[in-house]
Write a protein that holds these residues in place. Sequence first.
Motif, PDB file in Angstrom:
ATOM      1  N   THR A 411      45.831  35.881 -81.746  1.00  0.00           N
ATOM      2  CA  THR A 411      45.364  34.852 -80.821  1.00  0.00           C
ATOM      3  C   THR A 411      44.591  33.751 -81.539  1.00  0.00           C
ATOM      4  O   THR A 411      44.139  33.918 -82.669  1.00  0.00           O
ATOM      5  N   PHE A 412      44.429  32.618 -80.874  1.00  0.00           N
ATOM      6  CA  PHE A 412      43.743  31.471 -81.460  1.00  0.00           C
ATOM      7  C   PHE A 412      42.330  31.824 -81.911  1.00  0.00           C
ATOM      8  O   PHE A 412      41.886  31.419 -82.994  1.00  0.00           O
ATOM      9  N   GLU A 413      41.612  32.590 -81.071  1.00  0.00           N
ATOM     10  CA  GLU A 413      40.225  32.934 -81.408  1.00  0.00           C
ATOM     11  C   GLU A 413      40.168  33.814 -82.651  1.00  0.00           C
ATOM     12  O   GLU A 413      39.346  33.578 -83.557  1.00  0.00           O
ATOM     13  N   VAL A 414      41.021  34.833 -82.707  1.00  0.00           N
ATOM     14  CA  VAL A 414      41.040  35.736 -83.865  1.00  0.00           C
ATOM     15  C   VAL A 414      41.523  34.993 -85.106  1.00  0.00           C
ATOM     16  O   VAL A 414      41.020  35.224 -86.215  1.00  0.00           O
ATOM     17  N   TYR A 415      42.477  34.092 -84.941  1.00  0.00           N
ATOM     18  CA  TYR A 415      42.970  33.289 -86.065  1.00  0.00           C
ATOM     19  C   TYR A 415      41.832  32.492 -86.705  1.00  0.00           C
ATOM     20  O   TYR A 415      41.690  32.471 -87.932  1.00  0.00           O
ATOM     21  N   ASN A 416      41.035  31.830 -85.875  1.00  0.00           N
ATOM     22  CA  ASN A 416      39.911  31.039 -86.406  1.00  0.00           C
ATOM     23  C   ASN A 416      38.930  31.919 -87.164  1.00  0.00           C
ATOM     24  O   ASN A 416      38.429  31.539 -88.231  1.00  0.00           O
TER      25      ASN A 416
END
Length: 517
Positions: A411-416
Amino acid sequence: MDGINSLRSHSIPVWKTYLYQLQLQAPYPKPILSQKNVPNRPSYYGAEYHGMISRQESEQLIGNVDGNFLVRESNNPPGSVTLAIRFNNETKNYKVYYDGAFYVGEKRFDTIIDLVHDGLISFYIEKHASNYIAMMAEENNYAESPYVASRTALLARQNRQSLPAQKTSPPQSQSVHTNFQRQHNQSQQNVHQQFQQQFQQTFNSSLHHQLLQQASGTMTQLDKENRLFSDSESRSQLNSSTKSNNIIDRFNIMNSEKPHRFKAQNFKGPHWCDFCLNFMWGLVSQGVKCQDCGFQAHKKCSERTPADCEPQMRYIKRIFGVDLTTLVKATNSIRPVVIERCIEEIERRKGAIESEGLYRVSGFSDAIEELRLAFDRSDNVDFNDFKYNDIHVICSLLKLYLRQLPIPLITFEVYNRLIESLNSASQNLNAIQIIKSCIQELPPAHFLTLKYLMEHLYKVSKYSAKNQMNYENLAIVFGPTLMRSINPDPILALKNTHKEQKITELLIANCSAIFDK
């Protein structure tokens, strides 16, 4: 005040009719027709259009009757059109626009009559129920709403299908929600206890057998038979524990949070809010509706609705391009059916996993599209060896599914978090711990699907001598497919490409260390 008191009462009906009665009492629109031939009258207006007249003339023509209205040309700014409506001894003036539909604000109408009627309903309800509306979202009966009752029954049915049957005495004077929560917790506790008991039995059986061997010093035929029986029993218990793990995984997914996906909705006929149980007034865009589960609410009520969406396939109607958690919850499964079927087919076919360029070589696009449409219509897709003999078609279908996820598998949050954390990681060992810590924060459906995929890619890499797909090559293929930044900046995407590949490579090579909790 009667309506406000009914909101506070505990003996109210399920659906509250106060606002519905007010809408029925609202004045109807009455157009003031021009008695003159108005030059250059737009074709989408009728005789209610009076051309260029002053505000004073407009006031005189409208009179004092609530619901009277007319349309006039205005010089502020030049060429604009003003709608004048009489309500509550006051003439209200609005700029009105037309681009195929009439509108003053966000709502759009087919006719000017509908626009005025909707406005009069809003005026009337705000006049008589402004305090009621202000407090109805706060003093809601959401826990007693039909949606919560339906959701509770759905979860109970899904959990009964997944969990072992438990003998429980019927609750005494408990709400449906409280009773379900008690059964939910008890079932989860029983599953964990069952798993621990099975593990302890397996361990004790193995230890007991070893002690007997040491005491006798020899292995008789009876010992061999006992060992065979013990090994068979251990395998059975291991399968049972795996099944228990799958049960727990499905249980966690079905009970995980998922926000509603609301969209403005034009409701035909009377509709009530599933959050506050009040009538949704107006003629168009009366509220919003969840595109995944059908939950409907006032726009303000939707902002207070908890993340308890229970998606249903009758609303989703497809497989590709659907949020992963939404699809998994709607199908009551652990992983998306596309991922599972594709991987099973690749590992089942003789020699398929050894195919050179597996996942790197693209399949025939028409065959891929045919399979995509088949999955969107039904999950009962036949991977006929003769029709789809090219294994690269199956591999390309799996990659297509991952690319079309609205929220990527990582997900975007985990990617960041991964990108930021890995900037400070100097060694692979440290990087693995960082990746493990970040991956644990994925939603259950994303975590389990990623784990399943990485275990498969690890198997693929074991045949790299034949398929030429080692960790690095697989990471080059899957890096941009598994993760991406929410920021569409191409410069940033190019900058992070190497990190994405490194993360994917470590995920494949160390899948056991990263995904085992």
